[in-house]
Write a protein that holds these residues in place. Structure first.
Motif, PDB file in Angstrom:
ATOM      1  N   GLN A   1      -3.670  -3.887   0.468  1.00 33.78           N
ATOM      2  CA  GLN A   1      -4.313  -3.519  -0.796  1.00 33.78           C
ATOM      3  C   GLN A   1      -3.280  -3.143  -1.860  1.00 33.78           C
ATOM      4  O   GLN A   1      -3.465  -3.442  -3.045  1.00 33.78           O
ATOM      5  N   LEU A   2      -2.191  -2.484  -1.437  1.00 33.42           N
ATOM      6  CA  LEU A   2      -1.122  -2.165  -2.390  1.00 33.42           C
ATOM      7  C   LEU A   2      -0.488  -3.436  -2.945  1.00 33.42           C
ATOM      8  O   LEU A   2      -0.253  -3.552  -4.152  1.00 33.42           O
ATOM      9  N   THR A   3      -0.231  -4.391  -2.074  1.00 38.36           N
ATOM     10  CA  THR A   3       0.346  -5.666  -2.521  1.00 38.36           C
ATOM     11  C   THR A   3      -0.619  -6.392  -3.443  1.00 38.36           C
ATOM     12  O   THR A   3      -0.224  -6.909  -4.495  1.00 38.36           O
ATOM     13  N   ALA A   4      -1.893  -6.419  -3.077  1.00 38.82           N
ATOM     14  CA  ALA A   4      -2.895  -7.082  -3.914  1.00 38.82           C
ATOM     15  C   ALA A   4      -2.995  -6.405  -5.284  1.00 38.82           C
ATOM     16  O   ALA A   4      -3.159  -7.082  -6.307  1.00 38.82           O
ATOM     17  N   ALA A   5      -2.874  -5.085  -5.322  1.00 35.62           N
ATOM     18  CA  ALA A   5      -2.925  -4.361  -6.600  1.00 35.62           C
ATOM     19  C   ALA A   5      -1.744  -4.753  -7.487  1.00 35.62           C
ATOM     20  O   ALA A   5      -1.904  -4.933  -8.697  1.00 35.62           O
ATOM     21  N   ARG A   6      -0.550  -4.894  -6.893  1.00 34.88           N
ATOM     22  CA  ARG A   6       0.611  -5.327  -7.680  1.00 34.88           C
ATOM     23  C   ARG A   6       0.408  -6.735  -8.222  1.00 34.88           C
ATOM     24  O   ARG A   6       0.712  -7.017  -9.379  1.00 34.88           O
TER      25      ARG A   6
END
Length: 165
Positions: A125-130
């Motif tokens: 989810q952190l990667t997707a947010a970036r």
């Protein structure tokens, strides 16, 4: 003990987010295309912009943003910061759960597998947010402004004489 650790973690994240946005030094203007050519092109401007804590007025000046573009960039970065702060806190809690589970005399494999899945989901989810923030920024910026932002980022990470990587 756990509540105290989580509280301390939240306090550190909040302090870092609030003080970093106002107190960081802005790097000098980069050299143009040489720096961009040397950099790796895996690009995460959202995290980089927040980590660099560029003043919105300075970013507006460096990228020659219109007032509307500057407003949109501020909105995008603020939303990104809020989104990743919650995810980072949840990720820290999951890692703390994993440490606590491993300290037990006989760790529960099923519980640890669930925690591992949760950590993986949060990291994704952190990667997707970036990625989402990067795409939103690209919609706001012109191609020239986007390339300038990439150059700023490349300059930040370019090797410097006398500095170990």
């Amino acid at each position: 003990m756990r509540t105290m650790c989580i509280g301390l973690l939240v306090a550190v994240l909040v302090m870092g987010a609030t003080t970093g946005l106002t107190s960081a030094q802005v790097p000098e203007d980069p050299e143009p295309e040489q720096v961009l050519a040397q950099s790796d092109l895996t690009f995460e401007p959202a995290g980089w912009l927040l980590a660099q804590a560029l003043d919105p007025a300075d970013l507006q000046r460096r990228l020659n943003l219109s007032d509307e573009q500057a407003r949109r960039v501020r909105q995008i970065l603020t939303a990104h910061q809020d989104r990743i702060a919650r995810l980072r806190i949840a990720l820290s809690r999951a890692r703390l759960d994993a440490r606590e589970a491993m300290l037990e005399a006989t760790p529960d494999r099923t519980k640890l597998e669930g925690i591992a899945r949760r950590i993986g989901e949060l990291t994704g989810q952190l990667t997707a947010a970036r990625f989402q923030t990067t795409l939103e920024l690209r919609q706001v910026l012109t191609p020239e402004q986007w390339n300038r932002l990439r150059t700023l980022r490349a300059r930040r990470w370019a090797p410097r004489p006398g500095r170990l990587r």
